[in-house]
Design an enzyme around this catalytic site. Structure first.
Site, PDB file in Angstrom:
ATOM      1  N   GLU A 127       0.856  -1.188   0.000  1.00 14.84           N
ATOM      2  CA  GLU A 127       0.000   0.000   0.000  1.00 14.84           C
ATOM      3  C   GLU A 127       0.892   1.238   0.000  1.00 14.84           C
ATOM      4  OE1 GLU A 127      -2.848   0.310   3.165  1.00 14.84           O
ATOM      5  OE2 GLU A 127      -3.796   2.055   2.268  1.00 14.84           O
ATOM      6  N   GLY A 267       3.351   2.588  10.744  1.00 15.18           N
ATOM      7  CA  GLY A 267       3.105   1.815  11.977  1.00 15.18           C
ATOM      8  C   GLY A 267       2.920   0.330  11.698  1.00 15.18           C
ATOM      9  N   ALA A 268       2.079   0.026  10.721  1.00 17.12           N
ATOM     10  CA  ALA A 268       1.774  -1.367  10.441  1.00 17.12           C
ATOM     11  C   ALA A 268       0.952  -1.439   9.168  1.00 17.12           C
ATOM     12  CB  ALA A 268       0.982  -1.979  11.595  1.00 17.12           C
ATOM     13  N   MET A 269       0.703  -2.662   8.699  1.00 15.85           N
ATOM     14  CA  MET A 269      -0.025  -2.829   7.443  1.00 15.85           C
ATOM     15  C   MET A 269      -0.945  -4.041   7.529  1.00 15.85           C
ATOM     16  SD  MET A 269      -0.628  -1.767   4.416  1.00 15.85           S
ATOM     17  CE  MET A 269      -1.910  -2.596   3.499  1.00 15.85           C
ATOM     18  N   GLU A 270      -2.179  -3.824   7.063  1.00 13.51           N
ATOM     19  CA  GLU A 270      -3.261  -4.785   7.279  1.00 13.51           C
ATOM     20  C   GLU A 270      -3.383  -5.872   6.220  1.00 13.51           C
ATOM     21  OE1 GLU A 270      -3.717  -1.477   6.466  1.00 13.51           O
ATOM     22  OE2 GLU A 270      -5.354  -1.239   5.053  1.00 13.51           O
ATOM     23  N   ASN A 271      -2.295  -6.269   5.556  1.00 14.14           N
ATOM     24  CA  ASN A 271      -2.366  -7.306   4.522  1.00 14.14           C
ATOM     25  C   ASN A 271      -3.250  -8.462   4.989  1.00 14.14           C
ATOM     26  OD1 ASN A 271       0.007  -5.922   3.338  1.00 14.14           O
ATOM     27  ND2 ASN A 271       0.981  -6.758   5.155  1.00 14.14           N
ATOM     28  N   HIS A 303      -6.384  -1.806  15.321  1.00 11.90           N
ATOM     29  CA  HIS A 303      -6.629  -1.093  14.063  1.00 11.90           C
ATOM     30  C   HIS A 303      -6.399  -2.019  12.862  1.00 11.90           C
ATOM     31  CE1 HIS A 303      -6.554   2.587  11.480  1.00 11.90           C
ATOM     32  NE2 HIS A 303      -5.765   1.818  10.745  1.00 11.90           N
ATOM     33  N   GLU A 304      -5.244  -2.670  12.849  1.00 10.51           N
ATOM     34  CA  GLU A 304      -4.940  -3.519  11.682  1.00 10.51           C
ATOM     35  C   GLU A 304      -5.898  -4.698  11.623  1.00 10.51           C
ATOM     36  OE1 GLU A 304      -3.079  -2.030   9.716  1.00 10.51           O
ATOM     37  OE2 GLU A 304      -2.239  -0.624  11.169  1.00 10.51           O
TER      38      GLU A 304
HETATM   39  N1  B3K Z   1      -2.963   1.072   5.665  1.00 11.52           N
HETATM   40  C1  B3K Z   1      -1.658   1.239   6.247  1.00 11.52           C
HETATM   41  C2  B3K Z   1      -0.962   2.470   5.816  1.00 11.52           C
HETATM   42  C3  B3K Z   1      -0.309   2.378   4.491  1.00 11.52           C
HETATM   43  C4  B3K Z   1       0.513   3.614   4.218  1.00 11.52           C
HETATM   44  C5  B3K Z   1       1.005   3.663   2.839  1.00 11.52           C
HETATM   45  N2  B3K Z   1       1.924   4.773   2.624  1.00 11.52           N
HETATM   46  C6  B3K Z   1      -1.692   1.204   7.730  1.00 11.52           C
HETATM   47  C7  B3K Z   1      -2.972   1.508   8.367  1.00 11.52           C
HETATM   48  O1  B3K Z   1      -3.529   2.566   8.275  1.00 11.52           O
HETATM   49  O2  B3K Z   1      -3.504   0.643   8.992  1.00 11.52           O
HETATM   50 ZN    ZN Z   2      -5.420   1.897   8.800  1.00 10.23          ZN
END
Ligand code: B3K
Ligand code: ZN
Length: 880
Positions: A127, A267-271, A303-304
């Site tokens: 993302e 912070g983190a990523m919700e893959n 959140h994730e």
């Molecule tokens: N969706 C990701 C953020 C991605 C940032 C890309 N530059 C984390 C979050 O909001 O949960």
């Molecule tokens: Zn988010």
């Protein structure tokens, strides 16, 4: 600066793709020095009539090896390939299979987008547009496909092989290599793709959903960190349960994995099924993490996880709809933390964040609507406006239509749009239907930037027992939006009587009043309450019911009255904050003219009463002690800002608090001082926050015994919360022993990078003219690296954003240092550079001397021969 030829992307130009990609089969062959990727895409034209045009796929810096169509290798004449685009000229008029082979070099990927390595671990970040760094694709969120991923790697280097979904197969290959195949049954956009391969330790647990499905949970960390994941795991399980109980949403795969990596841009990523985290939001134990770190972990894990529904099962049609998943998911994580902790304390903390991060954005050159309508670089729109104001908009919607219609609207949204790439309009219409309200006016919150001001005046007619409130709202002009329509503003209120209780009234007319909420829809609105027994003290915008700037001309005695009596905890705190702000602003002007800032005695008395009331939550009392920060004061002053004058006023008010409240603070220390064995729960953490706020305020008097107490607190600390609080007090007051404490700290924690960050940022935020040289020297320290986003944020971002007097030194050297850091970082990691660049967003509000120097620093960045799109976009808007 390079001439920017990139065309902006506009919401108005949205068109669906001509082609859909039904399935994606990825094969990764990871080797120590390079990676080969084969992507097999099953493609069909959405509309047979559209089968004619060439298929144009996005790329970013790619090296193409080969491309085949339905098994036949294409001749270079059949396609055009550049690092950033692959165009297949002739397309069969039936579904077809495209196989694309690319070669990657993750080892030298310093942007941390696409596939890269962090401490030897292969990991991905896709993302917003990172998938195109891996293979050519229709890299946009409205292209949903089912993914199967095969990873092959040397078993010694990467015993752990992970991707999205469920594990389908694994086994051994020749030459010490092995493989795993993962299949994700849920169609998803490519930004949710993830891969992790490395030598990681796994901590496993399990969760049974309310319908009885067993889910295996795994948290993967670098070896040696296994004993620091228990809190994150617990937070995950609580999040899963909470989402079932509150939103009725269950998890939908057999496994849920989290991987913590040490090099991560955010912070983190919700893959899907494989969240990748900055290790800052996973790793915690009392010896290395503060209460704030624990709260951050709880919030980000939630959140994730919550994105699994708000973001993944229902995703965004295009990146303009980012707030559809982010604002909503922030709202959900705020609600979760409120339920886990104290609701008013969480609300106050969130409002402080909104004001310190979003208000300056909304009031400066980078202002944009919650749903932007144009962008050059989408990564620059992961902003406080999209996230925090986006969450406020959801909160207002709930206030406006009521809890039941809100819940029904959420249910309808999940039912109607599961599996969709949706828009804000899709979302809003669900609530219009369940509430029966016309939400077209309300929707302006998504399209109009700028923080509205609401001026309130009151009038009481004792003879007629009539009370009138008049509201006048103004939405200020912002870049590209000169004229604004009125916003729909819910004002939660109470009319507080002389006994401190809310008063009743017979009827209300004028603006709509629903329960305890007045709904403003016009520029000018009046509410007349009949049958009001005495002149009330108005308590308005309770719980901060709208992200606006209220301007209410209230005598200080009314504010101290609310500090003592309002049944709305938020407004008790707000009243104290408003009084403190008035004094800080006046004090800054006095200091600028060479005078001594004054502190109002009645404010101090009221503060004594609330902070001294041990029936109140210690965390709340600690917040009452937290006066607005220097940046908050600068923002309120708004123009001709002199950070040194603000700092003088700030110090004076803190010193006055420390002296006048000393007995109350001593009593609080006696009461809360012994917090017993460490536990990160809210009650325990609240006591520590009261203790640490008390020690810091006492030290603000500069008295030797108070500084000694801080030193003793440091030496005797049994957890990281107390240790960093005391260290920060010592260093920021330049107390005797501060240097020695910094040294013992780093000797003890030099091998824990996340704690090194605390050491760096305490030094970077010291309000001393010596700080800049120290920060420069720290950039050369062996424990610092510009290559690591956490280290860079801890040192350079903290300096620029949390050290107002030194960043804005009158000689301009602070600005210049940050500008040089932006230039340097831009070659390595444009996203981190662009984020740092936003530190200049309020440069026009400085007094002329500093303004000139800030502009010169910005020009230094602009002079650089080549700038990333990320940085040039922020720079252009900042200078516009
Ligand atoms: N969706 C990701 C953020 C991605 C940032 C890309 N530059 C984390 C979050 O909001 O949960
Ligand atoms: Zn988010």
């Amino acid at each position: 600066m390079r001439i920017d030829t990139d065309q902006p992307v506009r919401l108005a130009d949205y068109q669906p793709t001509a082609f859909a990609i039904d399935t994606v089969h990825l094969i990764f062959r990871l080797e120590a020095d390079r990676t080969e990727v084969t992507a097999v895409l099953k493609v069909h034209a959405r509309d047979a009539r559209d089968a004619g045009p060439p298929l144009v796929l996005d790329g970013d810096g790619l090296k193409l090896k080969r491309v085949s169509l339905d098994g036949a290798v294409l001749d270079p004449a059949d396609y055009t390939a550049t690092p950033d685009m692959l165009s297949i000229h002739t397309i069969p008029d039936r579904p077809f299979e495209l196989a694309i082979e690319t070669t990657l070099d993750p080892e030298s990927n310093t942007k941390l987008m696409g596939l890269y390595r962090s401490n030897g671990t292969w990991c991905t970040q896709c993302e917003a547009e990172g998938f195109r760094c891996i293979t050519y694709f229709l890299d946009r969120p409205d292209v949903l496909s089912v993914y199967t991923v095969r990873i092959e790697a040397p078993a010694a280097l990467a015993p752990v092989l992970l991707s999205n979904g469920n594990l389908a197969e694994d086994g051994l290959l020749e030459d010490g290599r092995h493989y795993a195949v993962w299949h994700d049954p849920w169609p998803k956009p490519c930004y949710l793709f993830a891969l992790v391969a490395g030598d990681l330790a796994a901590v496993k647990d399990s969760f049974t959903t309310r319908s009885g499905k067993a889910v295996e949970l795994g948290i993967y960390v670098e070896h040696g960190n296994e004993d620091r994941v228990a809190y994150a795991m617990d937070a995950l399980k609580r999040s899963m349960r909470w989402d079932e109980e509150v939103f009725g949403l269950e998890y939908d795969l057999d496994v849920f994995n989290i991987v913590a990596v040490s090099d991560f841009n955010m912070g983190a990523m919700e893959n899907k099924g494989l969240n990748i985290f900055n290790d800052k939001y996973v790793l915690a134990s009392p010896d290395v993490a503060t209460d704030q770190d624990y709260a951050g972990i709880e919030g980000v894990i939630a959140h994730e996880y919550f994105h699994n529904w708000t973001g993944n099962r229902i995703t965004c049609r295009d990146w303009f709809q980012l707030c559809l998943k982010e604002g909503l998911t922030v709202f959900r994580d705020q609600e979760f933390s409120s339920d886990m902790r104290s609701r008013p304390v969480k609300r106050i903390a969130d409002v402080r964040t909104l004001r310190s991060q979003q208000f300056p954005e909304d009031g400066g050159p980078l202002a944009h609507p919650v749903r932007p309508e144009v962008y050059k670089e989408i990564n620059n729109f992961y902003t406080a406006t999209v996230y925090e104001k986006g969450a406020e908009v959801i909160r207002m919607l709930k206030t406006l239509i009521g809890d039941d219609a809100f819940k029904a609207g959420m249910d309808l949204y999940f039912k109607r749009h599961d599996g969709d790439a949706a828009t804000i309009e899709d979302f809003i219409v669900c609530f219009a239907e369940t509430s029966g309200r016309d939400l077209s006016g309300f929707s302006r919150w998504y399209s109009q930037a700028g923080t509205p001001t609401v001026e309130v005046t009151e009038h009481y007619d004792a003879a007629a027992r009539r009370y009138r409130l008049t509201f006048v709202q103004t939405v200020p002009p912002t870049p590209g939006q000169a004229v604004k329509a009125p916003a729909v503003i819910p004002v939660r209120f109470g009319l507080v009587g002389s006994n401190g209780a809310d008063m009743g009234y017979d009827s209300a007319s004028g603006a709509e009043v629903r329960g305890d909420v007045v709904v403003l829809t016009e520029k000018h609105h009046e509410v007349v309450f009949e049958g009001v027994a005495e002149k009330p003290v108005p308590s308005l915008f309770r719980q901060f019911s709208a992200p606006v700037k209220p301007q209410i001309a209230m005598p200080p005695s009314d504010l101290t009255f609310l500090m003592r009596h309002d049944r709305d905890a938020f407004n008790r705190w707000q009243s104290a904050s408003t009084l403190a702000m008035t004094m800080l602003i006046a004090g800054s002007h006095t200091a600028r003219n060479g005078g001594d800032p004054q502190v109002d005695g009645s404010y101090l008395d009221a503060l004594c009463d609330t902070v001294g009331d041990n029936r109140l939550d210690p965390a709340f009392r600690a917040l009452m002690l937290a006066i607005p920060g220097e940046n908050d004061v600068a923002r309120e002053i708004g123009e001709n800002v002199d950070p040194d004058a603000i700092a003088i006023a700030h110090r004076a008010v803190k010193a006055a608090l420390g002296s006048r409240l000393a007995p109350v603070l001593e009593a609080a220390l006696a009461e809360a001082g012994n917090t017993g064995p460490y536990s990160p729960d809210a009650a325990n953490a609240g006591r520590r926050s009261l203790v640490n706020a008390s020690i810091d305020l006492l030290a603000a008097t500069g008295r030797a015994e108070a500084l000694q107490r801080a030193a003793d607190h440091y030496a005797g600390a049994s957890n990281m919360t107390d240790r960093v609080a005391a260290l920060s007090t010592l260093v920021h007051r330049n107390a005797p022993g501060a240097e020695a404490a910094l040294n013992t700290f780093i000797e003890r924690y030099g091998d824990v990078p996340l704690v090194v960050d605390k050491w760096l940022s305490i030094q970077a935020t010291a309000p001393s003219p010596a700080t800049l040289d120290r920060v420069k020297a720290l950039t050369e320290h062996p424990l610092f690296s510009f290559g690591n986003p956490n280290r860079t944020r801890a040192l350079v971002w903290s300096f620029a954003n949390m050290n107002p007097t030194q960043f804005a030194r009158p000689d301009g050297e602070g600005f210049l240092f940050v500008a040089v850091a932006v230039r340097l970082l831009d070659d390595r990691n444009p996203q981190v550079a662009a984020r740092l660049m936003t530190s200049f967003r309020s440069w026009r509000s400085y007094e002329p001397g500093r303004r000139t120097r800030a502009e010169a620093a910005l020009k230094r960045i602009a002079e650089k021969a080549s700038l990333s799109r990320d940085v040039s976009d922020i720079l252009e808007r900042t200078l516009a």
